[in-house]
Write a protein that holds these residues in place. Sequence first.
Motif, PDB file in Angstrom:
ATOM      1  N   ASN A  97      13.664  32.664  -3.560  1.00  0.00           N
ATOM      2  CA  ASN A  97      14.222  31.324  -3.403  1.00  0.00           C
ATOM      3  C   ASN A  97      15.663  31.405  -2.916  1.00  0.00           C
ATOM      4  N   HIS A  98      16.001  30.534  -1.980  1.00  0.00           N
ATOM      5  CA  HIS A  98      17.355  30.511  -1.424  1.00  0.00           C
ATOM      6  C   HIS A  98      17.875  29.081  -1.443  1.00  0.00           C
ATOM      7  N   GLY A  99      18.979  28.879  -2.124  1.00  0.00           N
ATOM      8  CA  GLY A  99      19.601  27.567  -2.217  1.00  0.00           C
ATOM      9  C   GLY A  99      20.813  27.467  -1.313  1.00  0.00           C
ATOM     10  N   ALA A 100      21.119  26.253  -0.878  1.00  0.00           N
ATOM     11  CA  ALA A 100      22.288  26.011  -0.021  1.00  0.00           C
ATOM     12  C   ALA A 100      22.972  24.729  -0.463  1.00  0.00           C
ATOM     13  N   ILE A 101      24.290  24.782  -0.607  1.00  0.00           N
ATOM     14  CA  ILE A 101      25.108  23.618  -0.966  1.00  0.00           C
ATOM     15  C   ILE A 101      26.188  23.473   0.086  1.00  0.00           C
ATOM     16  N   THR A 102      26.318  22.268   0.628  1.00  0.00           N
ATOM     17  CA  THR A 102      27.331  21.985   1.645  1.00  0.00           C
ATOM     18  C   THR A 102      28.273  20.915   1.122  1.00  0.00           C
ATOM     19  N   GLU A 103      29.560  21.168   1.242  1.00  0.00           N
ATOM     20  CA  GLU A 103      30.555  20.202   0.772  1.00  0.00           C
ATOM     21  C   GLU A 103      31.741  20.205   1.732  1.00  0.00           C
ATOM     22  N   ASN A 104      32.393  19.055   1.821  1.00  0.00           N
ATOM     23  CA  ASN A 104      33.550  18.906   2.704  1.00  0.00           C
ATOM     24  C   ASN A 104      34.735  18.380   1.919  1.00  0.00           C
ATOM     25  N   ILE A 105      35.897  18.948   2.177  1.00  0.00           N
ATOM     26  CA  ILE A 105      37.142  18.471   1.585  1.00  0.00           C
ATOM     27  C   ILE A 105      38.168  18.347   2.705  1.00  0.00           C
ATOM     28  N   PHE A 106      39.244  17.639   2.440  1.00  0.00           N
ATOM     29  CA  PHE A 106      40.343  17.585   3.404  1.00  0.00           C
ATOM     30  C   PHE A 106      41.669  17.669   2.667  1.00  0.00           C
ATOM     31  N   GLU A 107      42.667  18.182   3.378  1.00  0.00           N
ATOM     32  CA  GLU A 107      44.014  18.299   2.839  1.00  0.00           C
ATOM     33  C   GLU A 107      45.005  17.905   3.924  1.00  0.00           C
ATOM     34  N   TYR A 108      46.098  17.259   3.518  1.00  0.00           N
ATOM     35  CA  TYR A 108      47.123  16.846   4.467  1.00  0.00           C
ATOM     36  C   TYR A 108      48.140  17.963   4.670  1.00  0.00           C
ATOM     37  N   ILE A 109      48.423  18.269   5.927  1.00  0.00           N
ATOM     38  CA  ILE A 109      49.446  19.277   6.202  1.00  0.00           C
ATOM     39  C   ILE A 109      50.821  18.678   5.932  1.00  0.00           C
ATOM     40  N   ASP A 110      51.772  19.535   5.629  1.00  0.00           N
ATOM     41  CA  ASP A 110      53.128  19.102   5.288  1.00  0.00           C
ATOM     42  C   ASP A 110      54.110  20.060   5.951  1.00  0.00           C
ATOM     43  N   GLU A 111      54.947  19.529   6.843  1.00  0.00           N
ATOM     44  CA  GLU A 111      55.884  20.396   7.552  1.00  0.00           C
ATOM     45  C   GLU A 111      56.966  20.935   6.623  1.00  0.00           C
ATOM     46  N   GLN A 112      57.408  20.107   5.652  1.00  0.00           N
ATOM     47  CA  GLN A 112      58.460  20.562   4.741  1.00  0.00           C
ATOM     48  C   GLN A 112      57.939  21.582   3.728  1.00  0.00           C
ATOM     49  N   THR A 113      56.745  21.324   3.196  1.00  0.00           N
ATOM     50  CA  THR A 113      56.142  22.244   2.225  1.00  0.00           C
ATOM     51  C   THR A 113      54.751  22.600   2.715  1.00  0.00           C
ATOM     52  N   GLN A 179      17.143  39.989  -8.328  1.00  0.00           N
ATOM     53  CA  GLN A 179      15.876  40.025  -7.608  1.00  0.00           C
ATOM     54  C   GLN A 179      16.032  39.765  -6.111  1.00  0.00           C
ATOM     55  N   GLY A 180      17.157  39.169  -5.718  1.00  0.00           N
ATOM     56  CA  GLY A 180      17.361  38.849  -4.305  1.00  0.00           C
ATOM     57  C   GLY A 180      17.378  37.361  -4.004  1.00  0.00           C
ATOM     58  N   ASN A 181      17.182  36.524  -5.030  1.00  0.00           N
ATOM     59  CA  ASN A 181      17.358  35.081  -4.824  1.00  0.00           C
ATOM     60  C   ASN A 181      18.840  34.796  -4.561  1.00  0.00           C
ATOM     61  N   THR A 182      19.108  33.858  -3.687  1.00  0.00           N
ATOM     62  CA  THR A 182      20.502  33.608  -3.304  1.00  0.00           C
ATOM     63  C   THR A 182      20.829  32.125  -3.368  1.00  0.00           C
ATOM     64  N   THR A 183      22.107  31.854  -3.540  1.00  0.00           N
ATOM     65  CA  THR A 183      22.665  30.512  -3.344  1.00  0.00           C
ATOM     66  C   THR A 183      23.886  30.652  -2.461  1.00  0.00           C
ATOM     67  N   THR A 184      23.909  29.858  -1.391  1.00  0.00           N
ATOM     68  CA  THR A 184      25.024  29.882  -0.443  1.00  0.00           C
ATOM     69  C   THR A 184      25.778  28.558  -0.538  1.00  0.00           C
ATOM     70  N   ILE A 185      27.092  28.651  -0.698  1.00  0.00           N
ATOM     71  CA  ILE A 185      27.964  27.476  -0.706  1.00  0.00           C
ATOM     72  C   ILE A 185      28.772  27.480   0.586  1.00  0.00           C
ATOM     73  N   LEU A 186      28.682  26.395   1.327  1.00  0.00           N
ATOM     74  CA  LEU A 186      29.472  26.228   2.548  1.00  0.00           C
ATOM     75  C   LEU A 186      30.484  25.112   2.300  1.00  0.00           C
TER      76      LEU A 186
END
Length: 460
Positions: A97-113, A179-186
């Motif tokens: 069995n092979h599982g897959a989880i996909t998630e998206n996040i965002f972050e604001y860039i900061d020139e000062q920090t 056993q070789g079962n996998t879960t992949t997080i993207l």
Amino acid sequence: MQKKQSNGSFADLETFALSADGIGAASQNYTILQNGVYRVVDTAGNAGAATALSPYGPPVVTRPDPSDGSDPIGPVLDTDQTLPGPTVTTDADTGLNHGAITENIFEYIDEQTPLYGGRFTAAHAQALMDYRYSVTTDLPGGLTTSLTVIKDGVDVTAQGIDTTHPGSFTIRYVATDPQGNTTTILLTDTLVDRRKPPVVVYPDEKNPPVGPPIDPNKTLPDPVVTTDPDTGYRHALITDEVTETITRAPALYGGRIDRQTAQALLTGRFDIRSAQPDGTLSPLGLQILAADGRDITALGIDTTVPGDYLLRYAVADSQGNRTTVELTYHLVKNPNDPTGQITHTVDPFDGTESGAGQNGSSVDTGLGGNGAAADCRLHWLALLAAAATVGYTLLRRRRTSWLPDILFFGALAGLCAVLWPLSHCPLDHSSLLAYAGALLVCWAARLRALTAPAKSPENK
């Protein structure tokens, strides 16, 4: 009972004893302890169908307990932020069995920090995954994991990611049980510039519902971007132009481009997209300007005569950045007619300019120039009819016959009723009201004259 091996062959797992006469039991029990492909074979060598059996699922992913005191890294997790459900597939050749989880996040860039000190490394990636995910298995022996940072399809785990510029990258985290079962997080992390204004492109459909087709070989000019010195947010100005040929029957756009038609022409011709992750855009207003700069949004464009106009449309994103599209619109008798030149604004239109009004509406006096009001004849006809009414009343002030008055005032009242639905410029309504007022006053004057008692000869 046999199990399929990695080379494709089947090997015996369990052999069941036969009775003295060589007959086996009608059924046997065997506990499957490992995912795989199995089959049974009788004493004559007949094999049953190979079947994938999967008693163990892939490694399980949950959110870590936020109360454990771990320092947040990346966007802070809310306690009610649910984890996307996994997609699980079973390999028919191995039963794994092979599982897959996909998630998206965002972050604001900061020139000062700068985020992550200016560079996102493999150590940051591991800490981010540990903060957001807990991966476990029920099988003894624990899990083996691998982590890869990918940008534009390339493995950049070793060099890391420059976090001073907008863009996106993906962390690929794979957990494998014994056993070789996998879960992949993207996990895709998008670095966003909160000061980037909305982006404008030509739509994929080159035949918009309103306006002429878009040349598939034409590229949209680059925007002129300015920065607000008070807020630091940016304003983009996109300029383009289009030419249409006047048609007589039927008239182009029914003879007039009003505000709704102008907005449909602009939104169908330009695909405006927010550069912010929420995708929110708010219209600021729309203007139609004559070649001399007059705001004629309320009047629209008379499409029966040549002319040059400027259509302006502005939007703002959730951060306060603005983008203005300015389309120079040429109306010509034929494609070879020379077109005029219109100067574009220096600062993008933000809906607060004089005449823009709420929701982009505008008011124009209609006086002078070569715009739609100058070409309108209806209000002049109304004023002429009002003057004729006054003149008639003065000429008839000593007459006592009813029939001419009834015919005259009835005809002019009918004309007023016919002209009212045809009005389309601000002067039309005011002129027709003046016309109606003159009719009422003059008719009242004639009524007084007609019903006044005749003077006796002694009083003449």
